[in-house]
Motif scaffolding. Sequence first.
Motif: not given
Length: 260
Positions: A166-169, A237-238, A248-252
């Motif tokens: 998430y951080e990089e995208i 950690l993640l 962000l992508i709207g789903r698991e």
Amino acid sequence: MESLKKENGKIPDFIICGFQKCGTSSLSQNLNQHPKIQIARTDHKFAEVSSGKEFNFFSSEKIDVSTYYEGIEWYKSHFKKDGNIWGEVSPNYTTFTRDVLQNMKPHISDTKFIFSIRNPIYRSFSAYNHYIQLAEEGIKWGNWEPNKTFLFNLKNHPYSFISNYYEEISLYIEAFGKNNIHILIQEQLDSNNFQNQYNNIFNFLKIEHHPINNQKIHARNYSRSIYPKEKEYLYELLKDDVEKLFNLIGREIQAWSEFC
């Protein structure tokens, strides 16, 4: 080294820019089966380890394989104005991402970006397995200690093994807009509906669909499975970054069962 052909050169139409150990080699090989897609290669000495696939042109000069010093005309000379869709594959573009984007912004406007991601727990362990094998061959990759355990290295050198998707995208979305970003889930490429995933890429690139013979490249053997304590540590950690990614992508991502 290649001669410059400025009259034919252009900025690539798309870049597969992440992440390491997420099947980018297989992805590039399979995309190249499309008659309109060309994956560029270089004979630059820094790209020898990737068989010429990874230009690392925009990579931060903090890493040893950056070719940014070669200049933009050298880079553009590898992507022809021949009516085809030309791409580059450099997973290091998610390493020191702010530096990468600073290098990109003066040159890129319409390029599309593809991110290949997989369960980050197993991506990290895959990186460790790969680095251990390289160390046994006398090749040191990254800032970590091969004589220490995976758990020790996670605690003391996390950035050699951790990717925060998430951080990089999000940095790429901020720089180039969400419409120019495509997120590919590696587990879905390994499933029976892999063709649908390639069709989604073709839609993103605005080209016709084409059947793909799904080949796997660089699959490595493992000397052992990931230990429960390693998995638990990686989860803690993640988990926050993965939760933000799901939003962000709207789903698991159901294949990532540890996070669902």
